[in-house]
Scaffold this motif. Structure first.
Motif: not given
Length: 85
Positions: A1-14, A16-17, A52-57
């Motif tokens: 079963m896949a494990r969702r990655r909400p933190r990845l989506a939150e960072r993308r939104q943070a 502004g993408l 990582a560069a696009e998400l500034k991490v």
């Protein structure tokens, strides 16, 4: 079963993408970003520095976003078993 990655989506939104904007910057389909965030697939190792560069991490921070569950996620945990008298 896949494990969702909400933190990845939150960072993308943070940063502004949208999924579409991140996909365009990385030259991938939007569906690829959707699959990363849904946990269906992991980004290829050669793609991770660009993400990582696009998400500034940093690379380590991206690894955390990909592998650590977000708050409130339902992950299996082991509970102690008490054998009592």
């Amino acid at each position: 079963m896949a494990r969702r990655r909400p933190r990845l989506a939150e960072r993308r939104q943070a940063v502004g993408l949208t999924q579409e904007a991140l996909a365009e910057r990385l030259d991938v389909d939007r569906s690829t970003v959707v699959r990363w965030e849904a946990g269906n697939v992991a980004p290829q190792p050669w793609m991770r520095p660009r993400i990582a560069a696009e998400l500034k991490v940093s690379a380590d921070q991206l690894n955390d976003l990909l592998h650590r569950p977000g708050p409130g996620s339902s992950q299996w945990t082991l509970s102690p078993i008490f054998l009592g008298s």
